[in-house]
Write a protein that holds these residues in place. Structure first.
Motif, PDB file in Angstrom:
ATOM      1  N   HIS A  13       0.841  -1.197   0.000  1.00 13.06           N
ATOM      2  CA  HIS A  13       0.000   0.000   0.000  1.00 13.06           C
ATOM      3  C   HIS A  13       0.870   1.238   0.000  1.00 13.06           C
ATOM      4  N   ARG A  82      -4.898  -3.655   1.878  1.00 13.00           N
ATOM      5  CA  ARG A  82      -3.643  -3.053   2.328  1.00 13.00           C
ATOM      6  C   ARG A  82      -3.818  -1.682   2.958  1.00 13.00           C
ATOM      7  N   PRO A  84      -4.022   1.244   5.444  1.00 13.09           N
ATOM      8  CA  PRO A  84      -3.580   1.475   6.812  1.00 13.09           C
ATOM      9  C   PRO A  84      -4.646   2.206   7.626  1.00 13.09           C
ATOM     10  N   ASN A  85      -5.787   2.498   6.990  1.00 15.34           N
ATOM     11  CA  ASN A  85      -6.830   3.301   7.642  1.00 15.34           C
ATOM     12  C   ASN A  85      -8.120   2.511   7.847  1.00 15.34           C
TER      13      ASN A  85
END
Length: 305
Positions: A13, A82, A84-85
């Motif tokens: 990502h 992927r 991250p949030n």
């Protein structure tokens, strides 16, 4: 965007490259998106008399997910895996779902003018939250745009009497929830593509609403199912336009354009039901359009200076 690593055959990502800020395009995309949402409201108002909002949301969201998977499956799925949030995306999806439920629950009890007037406090909440959480510099022109737009809604809606307290509170809660969702949307724009965010939120809607179908599903004829699918197609297009608008312009600039949905509602009302707007409706519509013009002109002058 997700870059492919040919050596490892994985796609780690990476931050999504945000488009160059384009205030005018962002505002136009938002106006178009809110216009589509006005049509969505009309369809939902039609369906909700015979079907539960859970059932309508399930079919609508499932349609959006299928469209995303048909046209952007690799990008959207890879982005979701992927991301991250994930926590932020989950929270935002939950906020939007709760806003929907509050708004349409209140719609069963409140007259439409009261409902519209209360809900269009949302741009004010968005402007305030953009200062508190996004540290945006909200200019005098943007504040003026919000105030003029809200005044237009008050005039056009012409609320009659005092609304019932509980449904009124539900609408205000819906406005605040939507404001919070918009702020989270703006914060994640640099890390998530529009398709990823759409798949994440609509996927969550499918899971949550699908879990309720055992006791909320009501038999639907082919016409009703067609309306629900049409709702999903329109919603997908509207969501994409709105997400892209927030990628190109600050939240406090886009917020006043939400008032244009009332103008679209007047147009749809005339086309579908031949309802002619009242004099207050015309005056309010002029003020609403003026609100968007104020922010567009101010941003253009700022860009040229």
């Amino acid at each position: 965007m997700v870059a492919r690593d040919s050596a490892t055959n994985t796609r780690p990502h990476q931050a999504v490259t945000a488009p160059v800020e384009n205030i005018q395009l962002g505002v136009l995309l938002a106006i178009g998106g809110y216009g589509i949402f006005s049509g969505q409201d009309a369809i939902v108002k039609w369906l909700v008399t015979d079907h539960s909002i859970w059932q309508i949301l399930f079919v609508r969201s499932l349609t959006v997910c299928l469209i995303i998977l048909a046209f952007g499956r690799r990008t959207a799925i890879a982005g979701v895996k992927r991301s991250p949030n994930k926590t932020s995306l989950c929270v935002r999806a939950g906020l939007i779902l709760m806003a929907w439920l509050c708004y349409y629950t209140a719609a069963r009890r409140l007259a439409l003018p009261d409902l519209v007037t209360l809900y269009y406090a949302a741009p004010i909440f968005i402007t305030v939250m953009s200062i508190l959480f996004l540290k945006e510099n909200v200019t005098a022109a943007r504040w003026l745009s919000v105030i003029v737009g809200f005044a237009g809604v008050l005039v056009a809606a012409n609320p009659s009497g005092r609304p019932e307290l509980w449904p009124a509170l539900l609408v205000l809660v819906a406005a605040i929830l939507w404001g919070g969702a918009v702020i989270l949307m703006r914060k994640s724009m640099h890390n998530e593509s529009s398709l990823t965010q759409m798949l994440f939120s609509n996927g969550l809607f499918v899971l949550v609403c699908g879990a309720t179908l055992f006791w909320t599903w009501q038999p639907a004829d082919w016409f009703s199912l067609l309306l629900m699918v049409t709702l999903g197609i329109g919603s997908g297009i509207g969501q994409y336009m709105l997400y892209e608008s927030f990628r190109r312009a600050p939240a406090s600039v886009i917020a006043p354009t939400e008032y244009t949905a009332l103008v679209w509602a007047v147009i749809l009302g005339y086309i579908v039901w031949q309802d002619l707007p009242t004099i207050p409706g015309v005056i309010g519509a002029v003020l609403i359009v003026l609100a968007s013009v104020i922010v567009l002109v101010a941003e253009r002058k700022k860009k040229q200076s």
